[in-house]
Design a protein around this motif. Structure first.
Motif, PDB file in Angstrom:
ATOM      1  N   SER A 196     -42.430 -13.136 -92.841  1.00 34.41           N
ATOM      2  CA  SER A 196     -42.097 -11.760 -93.201  1.00 34.41           C
ATOM      3  C   SER A 196     -40.898 -11.245 -92.416  1.00 34.41           C
ATOM      4  O   SER A 196     -40.596 -10.050 -92.449  1.00 34.41           O
ATOM      5  CB  SER A 196     -43.308 -10.851 -92.954  1.00 34.41           C
ATOM      6  N   ASP A 197     -40.199 -12.146 -91.733  1.00 30.79           N
ATOM      7  CA  ASP A 197     -39.008 -11.804 -90.956  1.00 30.79           C
ATOM      8  C   ASP A 197     -39.317 -10.747 -89.909  1.00 30.79           C
ATOM      9  O   ASP A 197     -38.535  -9.820 -89.686  1.00 30.79           O
ATOM     10  CB  ASP A 197     -37.882 -11.329 -91.897  1.00 30.79           C
ATOM     11  N   ASN A 198     -40.463 -10.881 -89.276  1.00 28.51           N
ATOM     12  CA  ASN A 198     -40.912  -9.917 -88.277  1.00 28.51           C
ATOM     13  C   ASN A 198     -41.077 -10.644 -86.946  1.00 28.51           C
ATOM     14  O   ASN A 198     -42.178 -10.951 -86.504  1.00 28.51           O
ATOM     15  CB  ASN A 198     -42.237  -9.284 -88.715  1.00 28.51           C
ATOM     16  N   ARG A 199     -39.952 -10.925 -86.302  1.00 24.09           N
ATOM     17  CA  ARG A 199     -40.002 -11.674 -85.039  1.00 24.09           C
ATOM     18  C   ARG A 199     -40.636 -10.855 -83.915  1.00 24.09           C
ATOM     19  O   ARG A 199     -41.138 -11.413 -82.945  1.00 24.09           O
ATOM     20  CB  ARG A 199     -38.596 -12.140 -84.645  1.00 24.09           C
ATOM     21  N   GLY A 200     -40.613  -9.545 -84.058  1.00 23.65           N
ATOM     22  CA  GLY A 200     -41.312  -8.715 -83.079  1.00 23.65           C
ATOM     23  C   GLY A 200     -42.803  -8.982 -83.099  1.00 23.65           C
ATOM     24  O   GLY A 200     -43.451  -9.093 -82.049  1.00 23.65           O
ATOM     25  N   ALA A 201     -43.378  -9.090 -84.318  1.00 25.84           N
ATOM     26  CA  ALA A 201     -44.800  -9.408 -84.447  1.00 25.84           C
ATOM     27  C   ALA A 201     -45.077 -10.823 -83.963  1.00 25.84           C
ATOM     28  O   ALA A 201     -46.095 -11.085 -83.310  1.00 25.84           O
ATOM     29  CB  ALA A 201     -45.238  -9.249 -85.898  1.00 25.84           C
ATOM     30  N   ALA A 202     -44.164 -11.753 -84.275  1.00 27.99           N
ATOM     31  CA  ALA A 202     -44.321 -13.135 -83.802  1.00 27.99           C
ATOM     32  C   ALA A 202     -44.325 -13.184 -82.279  1.00 27.99           C
ATOM     33  O   ALA A 202     -45.090 -13.938 -81.665  1.00 27.99           O
ATOM     34  CB  ALA A 202     -43.209 -14.012 -84.357  1.00 27.99           C
ATOM     35  N   ALA A 203     -43.469 -12.355 -81.657  1.00 27.11           N
ATOM     36  CA  ALA A 203     -43.437 -12.286 -80.190  1.00 27.11           C
ATOM     37  C   ALA A 203     -44.762 -11.780 -79.643  1.00 27.11           C
ATOM     38  O   ALA A 203     -45.294 -12.319 -78.660  1.00 27.11           O
ATOM     39  CB  ALA A 203     -42.290 -11.382 -79.737  1.00 27.11           C
ATOM     40  N   ALA A 204     -45.325 -10.741 -80.285  1.00 26.20           N
ATOM     41  CA  ALA A 204     -46.589 -10.167 -79.813  1.00 26.20           C
ATOM     42  C   ALA A 204     -47.754 -11.140 -80.013  1.00 26.20           C
ATOM     43  O   ALA A 204     -48.663 -11.213 -79.176  1.00 26.20           O
ATOM     44  CB  ALA A 204     -46.860  -8.858 -80.532  1.00 26.20           C
ATOM     45  N   VAL A 205     -47.756 -11.875 -81.123  1.00 28.34           N
ATOM     46  CA  VAL A 205     -48.796 -12.892 -81.353  1.00 28.34           C
ATOM     47  C   VAL A 205     -48.724 -13.963 -80.263  1.00 28.34           C
ATOM     48  O   VAL A 205     -49.748 -14.372 -79.699  1.00 28.34           O
ATOM     49  CB  VAL A 205     -48.637 -13.528 -82.749  1.00 28.34           C
ATOM     50  N   THR A 206     -47.500 -14.420 -79.971  1.00 28.10           N
ATOM     51  CA  THR A 206     -47.320 -15.418 -78.919  1.00 28.10           C
ATOM     52  C   THR A 206     -47.733 -14.866 -77.561  1.00 28.10           C
ATOM     53  O   THR A 206     -48.334 -15.573 -76.740  1.00 28.10           O
ATOM     54  CB  THR A 206     -45.854 -15.888 -78.872  1.00 28.10           C
TER      55      THR A 206
END
Length: 554
Positions: A196-206
């Protein structure tokens, strides 16, 4: 509902940072009132997920109201678990996870193929904060959330996605989330954020995953299960390495060194796993084959090694990191180096060879840095590598190969005109450093330098064989190391590193010192190039070298 969440958010913001000395008499009561809303928060998140997946026709204002209400509710939860007061923060965390099952509602939103970008981001951030420095909530989350989807579910989802038999957009939307039901898992939480092109969410998941690992690292049973499962999962680790740097930004700006929040958190997680001795599990897991069966180096594997190199560059306490990484990791890297060196003999060239060479350089950089430490732990590493691996012999062999190539290329060339490519400079310097550091106050490895026989590239002979130590056929690793100083003019730091390495090999080792003494006793070597120039090398009784013409000798 929107009004209720706005009021709750405002109340939480007002008391979140109040110092104990300035708290009102009803501060504790306000905290308890806020805590009661977490069950409503879980219901609001579940309602958002259910209605979004239903995909029914709704009024635009109805959809907007649902999204905005959910955003506000998530902000309320995020504010509560960010309280400066540790006791209140932990109380919120425990109540949300252990009593209200908020984390399960959050993971269902994060595993949705399509979700509001802000809702996804806030859900990921809230999940991360729920497990920060809290062993109980981290254990509950990792028990409820598997690392990756079951293999049969993955196959079914891929089949449904590729063979749905319809190109109609409405059918595609309805089938994307409902055709195959996959239990929430860390892989989907990360991948759907990236898709979904949401690297902010990917950062928070990580970050959430990193926080779980940190919270559980002291629990032996969980390290053997959850943490090892994370490090060994090929989809999770490969996905993170594949999305290490934002692709769009790199392509547009042509700046491949630019990091964002996702990059930082992925690097932190991978570094943490490396510190827990998981480098071997991650590297092998990426290719899904044991080291003995490895045929090539994958780009993701190289990124993993580069992460370790980058961490060493920034690390303030390398000695502490060495103790954390453990002997098994160093043994794995040594065996990996030997495997890569053998693969280089049969490599097909091109990108495959570039990846292989990059991996070799990374291992040498890692090894040269760690082995330079003067500590009891590093002494154990040196002894272990010299006893259980072929690391030193293989390093010496590669060093000899480079020396022979350089000698042949620069034959007859003046010292100041010797040429060496940047790649050759890096490799020969790193090899000299590794060899020297392996031998630092380690008699076992010092002695090994004498027994490693390294024939010259060309072995043709005429007449009787010379039996002294200058005979190429009897060259050992110590001879090769001594010869590296010959090319110092072509590499700025090579002379210094060679001197240090030679000192480490000779220190308190009479047998190695005797070899050097015998080389001095044999006198200077009269090369063909000197003869063609009409010159002869002479060595007087004091060891001073001079040149004379051959005509003068005659």
């Amino acid at each position: 509902m929107m009004a209720m969440w706005k009021e709750a958010l405002q109340d939480a913001q007002e008391i979140r940072c109040v110092e104990p000395a300035h708290r009102a008499s009803d501060w504790e009561q306000m905290v308890q009132n806020l805590k009661k809303l977490f069950s409503d928060l879980s219901q609001q998140i579940s309602r958002y997920q259910t209605e979004t997946l239903a995909n029914r026709q709704r009024e635009k204002e109805e959809v907007k109201e649902l999204i905005l209400t959910t955003r506000t509710a998530l902000r309320y939860g995020l504010c509560c678990v960010s309280f400066q007061d540790e006791e209140a923060r932990v109380d919120f965390q425990n109540h949300a996870v252990l009593n209200c099952d908020t984390h399960s509602a959050l993971t269902r939103v994060l595993c949705m193929n399509k979700a509001d970008s802000k809702c996804r981001l806030l859900s990921a951030q809230l999940m991360s904060n729920l497990v920060t420095c809290n062993e109980a909530t981290a254990e509950s989350l990792t028990s409820a959330l598997s690392v990756a989807p079951p293999e049969d579910k993955m196959v079914a989802r891929i089949f449904a996605s590729n063979f749905s038999g319809s190109d109609d957009k409405s059918n595609e939307e309805s089938s994307s989330d409902t055709t195959v039901v996959v239990p929430p898992n860390w892989v989907d939480c990360f991948i759907f954020s990236i898709k979904s092109d949401n690297r902010g969410a990917a950062a928070a998941v990580t970050a959430a995953l990193h926080n779980c690992v940190c919270a559980l690292e002291s629990k032996i049973d969980h390290r053997q299960s959850f943490i090892e499962d994370v490090a060994s999962d090929p989809i999770l680790i490969s996905s993170m390495l594949r999305n290490f740097i934002p692709a769009k930004r790199s392509i547009e700006s042509e700046d491949y060194g630019e990091w964002d929040q996702a990059t930082e958190w992925i690097n932190l997680l991978l570094t943490k796993l490396i510190r827990l001795g998981m480098i071997g599990r991650m590297y092998i897991g990426i290719s899904r084959c044991p080291l003995s069966d490895m045929k090539c180096v994958l780009p993701e594997q190289n990124v993993l090694l580069h992460c370790m190199v980058k961490q060493l560059e920034d690390e303030r306490d390398v000695e502490e990191m060495l103790d954390q990484v453990g002997l098994e990791s160093f043994e794995f890297l040594a065996n990996l180096f030997c495997k890569l060196k053998n693969l280089s003999k049969t490599g097909s060239g091109g990108d495959e060879m570039l990846l292989l060479q990059s991996a070799v350089i990374s291992i040498l950089e890692i090894s040269s840095t760690f082995l330079a430490i003067d500590s009891v732990g590093c002494s154990k590493v040196r002894n272990h590598l010299g006893t259980t691996t072929e690391f030193l012999p293989q390093c010496a062999t590669l060093l000899a190969n480079i020396v022979d190539v350089l000698a042949k290329r620069n034959e007859g060339v003046k010292a100041r005109e010797m040429k060496m490519s940047p790649e050759e400079q890096d490799q020969i310097t790193l090899l000299v450093r590794v060899v020297g550091n392996l031998c630092f106050r380690c008699k076992q490895n010092q002695d090994l330098m004498r027994s490693i026989l390294l024939p010259m590239a060309s072995t043709s002979h005429t007449g009787d064989e010379d039996t002294n130590n200058n005979n190429p056929e009897q060259r050992n690793a110590l001879h090769v190391l001594l010869s590296c100083t010959t090319f110092a003019t072509a590499c700025f730091t090579l002379r210094e590193w060679s001197v240090i390495a030679i000192r480490n090999v000779l220190e308190d080792n009479p047998s190695n010192q005797e070899i050097v003494a015998q080389l001095d006793a044999n006198g200077p070597i009269q090369t063909a190039a000197l003869s063609e120039a009409g010159l002869k090398v002479q060595l007087d009784s004091k060891g001073k070298v001079s040149l004379s013409t051959l005509k003068e000798e005659n």
